[in-house]
Design a protein around this motif. Structure first.
Motif, mmCIF file in Angstrom:
data_model
loop_
_atom_site.group_PDB
_atom_site.id
_atom_site.type_symbol
_atom_site.label_atom_id
_atom_site.label_comp_id
_atom_site.label_asym_id
_atom_site.label_seq_id
_atom_site.Cartn_x
_atom_site.Cartn_y
_atom_site.Cartn_z
ATOM 1 N N ILE A 1 44.764 35.730 35.925
ATOM 2 C CA ILE A 1 44.570 36.029 34.263
ATOM 3 C C ILE A 1 44.291 34.989 34.078
ATOM 4 N N THR A 2 43.143 34.772 33.321
ATOM 5 C CA THR A 2 42.400 33.745 32.701
ATOM 6 C C THR A 2 42.261 33.209 30.817
ATOM 7 N N MET A 3 42.784 31.707 30.732
ATOM 8 C CA MET A 3 42.755 32.092 29.155
ATOM 9 C C MET A 3 41.935 31.966 28.463
ATOM 10 N N ALA B 1 43.129 36.778 29.213
ATOM 11 C CA ALA B 1 41.845 38.390 29.486
ATOM 12 C C ALA B 1 42.391 38.701 31.404
ATOM 13 N N ALA B 2 42.635 39.762 31.651
ATOM 14 C CA ALA B 2 43.849 39.927 32.350
ATOM 15 C C ALA B 2 42.673 41.026 33.848
ATOM 16 N N SER C 1 52.371 40.175 37.884
ATOM 17 C CA SER C 1 52.859 40.565 39.972
ATOM 18 C C SER C 1 52.623 42.176 40.157
ATOM 19 N N ASP C 2 52.688 42.260 41.486
ATOM 20 C CA ASP C 2 52.841 43.153 41.939
ATOM 21 C C ASP C 2 53.276 44.880 40.615
ATOM 22 N N ASP C 3 54.228 44.036 40.827
ATOM 23 C CA ASP C 3 55.027 45.478 39.530
ATOM 24 C C ASP C 3 54.726 45.440 38.525
ATOM 25 N N LYS C 4 53.284 45.369 38.194
ATOM 26 C CA LYS C 4 52.300 45.998 37.266
ATOM 27 C C LYS C 4 53.073 45.378 35.680
ATOM 28 N N SER C 5 53.742 44.503 35.835
ATOM 29 C CA SER C 5 54.453 44.129 34.357
ATOM 30 C C SER C 5 53.658 42.967 34.747
ATOM 31 N N ILE C 6 54.100 41.981 32.722
ATOM 32 C CA ILE C 6 53.427 40.939 32.646
ATOM 33 C C ILE C 6 54.673 40.255 31.924
ATOM 34 N N SER D 1 42.171 43.944 35.168
ATOM 35 C CA SER D 1 43.361 45.186 35.822
ATOM 36 C C SER D 1 43.031 45.978 37.254
ATOM 37 N N LEU D 2 43.490 46.310 37.242
ATOM 38 C CA LEU D 2 42.874 46.560 38.513
ATOM 39 C C LEU D 2 42.200 48.824 38.787
ATOM 40 N N ASP D 3 42.254 48.615 37.669
ATOM 41 C CA ASP D 3 41.931 50.078 37.316
ATOM 42 C C ASP D 3 40.130 49.335 36.981
ATOM 43 N N ASN D 4 39.557 48.470 37.287
ATOM 44 C CA ASN D 4 38.766 48.834 37.273
ATOM 45 C C ASN D 4 38.539 47.648 35.821
ATOM 46 N N GLN D 5 38.671 47.480 34.854
ATOM 47 C CA GLN D 5 39.130 47.300 33.156
ATOM 48 C C GLN D 5 39.260 45.733 33.332
ATOM 49 N N ILE D 6 39.036 45.097 32.102
ATOM 50 C CA ILE D 6 39.450 43.567 31.914
ATOM 51 C C ILE D 6 39.580 43.706 30.951
ATOM 52 N N LEU D 7 41.308 43.482 30.467
ATOM 53 C CA LEU D 7 41.233 43.885 29.280
ATOM 54 C C LEU D 7 42.363 42.747 28.814
ATOM 55 N N VAL D 8 42.315 42.363 27.476
ATOM 56 C CA VAL D 8 42.482 41.470 26.145
ATOM 57 C C VAL D 8 43.621 41.499 25.744
ATOM 58 N N TYR D 9 44.705 40.233 25.768
ATOM 59 C CA TYR D 9 46.226 40.470 24.930
ATOM 60 C C TYR D 9 46.215 39.099 24.616
ATOM 61 N N SER D 10 46.611 39.046 23.001
ATOM 62 C CA SER D 10 47.269 37.938 22.368
ATOM 63 C C SER D 10 48.130 37.115 22.434
#
Length: 403
Positions: free
Chosen positions: A300-302, A310-311, A270-275, A313-322
């Motif tokens: 976000i893509t599985m 993979a998500a 969400s725009d509230d910067k949470s998952i 992120s608007l700071d020019n990164q793609i972050l990965v969560y398990s």
């Protein structure tokens, strides 16, 4: 007499309590406001002038591209652009070709640009290959149209779906591709028949839908989830058109919905910067991921193996969560090098999971190696932001992008 004098001075001062006691009416109660002139009292000259002003306003709105607001803004229509809707055997135009099989399981980076589909008059916000075979490509655009394109043979537009009166934000196919759902800034969600272009269901809550998804389980294809600008995720039964559940915990517009854990759970950002992670059908947050350093993650893509997501992120990164119990951020798997410039650039994976792809704000397309996290290759795909990219499900070295 003294009392009369005190009252006399108070009468002149509306700020005193005494004034309120003596004057029940407001000091403006006696004023006569000029009444509005009824249309029938106008002279012919005045009527002509009013008509002239009205026409001028309509012209001005038309010049700016604003439609006059009507009750039913646009009726649902669809046009078929191919030669014929069935072939000589009676097969539908959207039957997958029987001769196309997966050649091998190894994916390769595309080397050259092979085809451009052009027909939309404004930006393309989302596209998706036909599930399984990828012989058709569905695209949703800011010009309020949805089009489906042939991928292998003619490369032309096969059908146009008209039903929304404003920009289309998101589209998604059902598992078999026979139906798809669209959502738009006209606050409506529509369920379409892909083959005939008929609208099977129109749903709305009055708020703007930002994302729409169908439950991937084959026996739950009538469960539709939509994330809205009023911070809610709403679940519908598309057979009846009834709202069956509301998930209301986010503090900002909901941007993504991604199913995980054999579709028993889904992840929202969400725009509230949470998952947040939810059990499907239960409106209680199972896992809340938030951190002061986190940015908004509008795409976000599985991963094909379903163990990671993979998500963008608007700071020019793609972050990965398990996606295992803890939903932990992988600090090793961080993909950088692109500039997403505040755009919700969609992320894609190669079918074998070896490459991660994403567009960026400058129109480039980036390929990262999943194991080493390095940029494998990047090239210029569009003149403006590459908002969507998807790897072909069968042909190992074809990628489609939209802008």
């Amino acid at each position: 007499e003294e009392e009369e004098e005190v009252f006399g001075s108070a009468k002149l001062n509306p700020a005193t309590d005494k004034w309120v006691l003596t004057n029940k009416k407001s000091p403006w109660a006696g004023r006569v406001v000029e009444a509005k002139i009824a249309p029938e009292d106008l002279t012919d000259q005045q009527k002509e002038y009013m008509e002239h002003l009205k026409n001028k306003r309509v012209e001005k709105r038309a010049a700016r591209g604003w439609a006059e607001k009507t009750e039913d803004a646009r009726e649902d229509k669809s046009f078929f652009h191919g030669k014929e809707e069935t072939n000589y055997k009676g097969d539908s135009w959207m039957e997958p070709p029987k001769d196309r099989k997966r050649e091998n399981d190894h994916c390769y980076i595309p080397k050259k640009w092979v085809h451009t589909w052009s027909g939309h008059t404004k930006g393309v916000s989302k596209m998706q290959f036909f599930p399984g075979s990828g012989h058709l490509l569905l695209s949703a655009s800011m010009d309020s149209k949805i089009k489906i394109w042939d991928v292998h043979n003619s490369g032309k537009c096969m059908r146009t779906y008209l039903g929304h009166s404003k920009a289309v934000k998101d589209v998604t196919f059902s598992n078999d591709g026979r139906r798809f759902v669209s959502c738009s800034y006209d606050n409506k969600l529509k369920l379409w028949d892909t083959e005939t272009g008929q609208v099977l269901q129109t749903l709305t809550t009055g708020k703007t839908p930002m994302v729409v998804r169908l439950n991937p389980d084959d026996n739950k294809q009538n469960c539709l989830l939509a994330g809205f600008s009023d911070k809610k995720v709403v679940q519908w039964d598309t057979d009846t058109g009834d709202i069956t559940q509301e998930y209301d915990q986010h503090l900002g517009a909901v941007n993504t919905i991604t199913f995980c854990d054999e579709n028993r759970r889904f992840i929202t950002s969400s725009d509230d910067k949470s998952i947040r992670v939810w059990e499907f059908g239960i409106p209680v947050v199972m896992k809340y991921i938030a951190d002061p350093s986190m940015h908004s993650m509008p795409a976000i893509t599985m991963h094909p193996n379903k163990n990671w997501f993979a998500a963008q992120s608007l700071d020019n990164q793609i972050l990965v969560y398990s996606t295992k119990e803890r939903f932990r951020l992988s600090h090793k798997k961080v993909f950088t090098g692109h500039t997403n410039g505040g755009y919700a650039c969609q992320i894609g994976f190669s079918p074998d999971g070896r490459f991660l792809i994403s567009g960026d704000a400058e129109g480039k397309l980036f390929f990262w190696d999943w194991k080493t996290h390095r940029v494998f290759r990047s090239f210029k795909a569009h003149d403006q932001v590459t908002i969507g990219c998807e790897w072909h499900p069968l042909e190992q070295s074809k990628v489609a992008t939209c802008s």
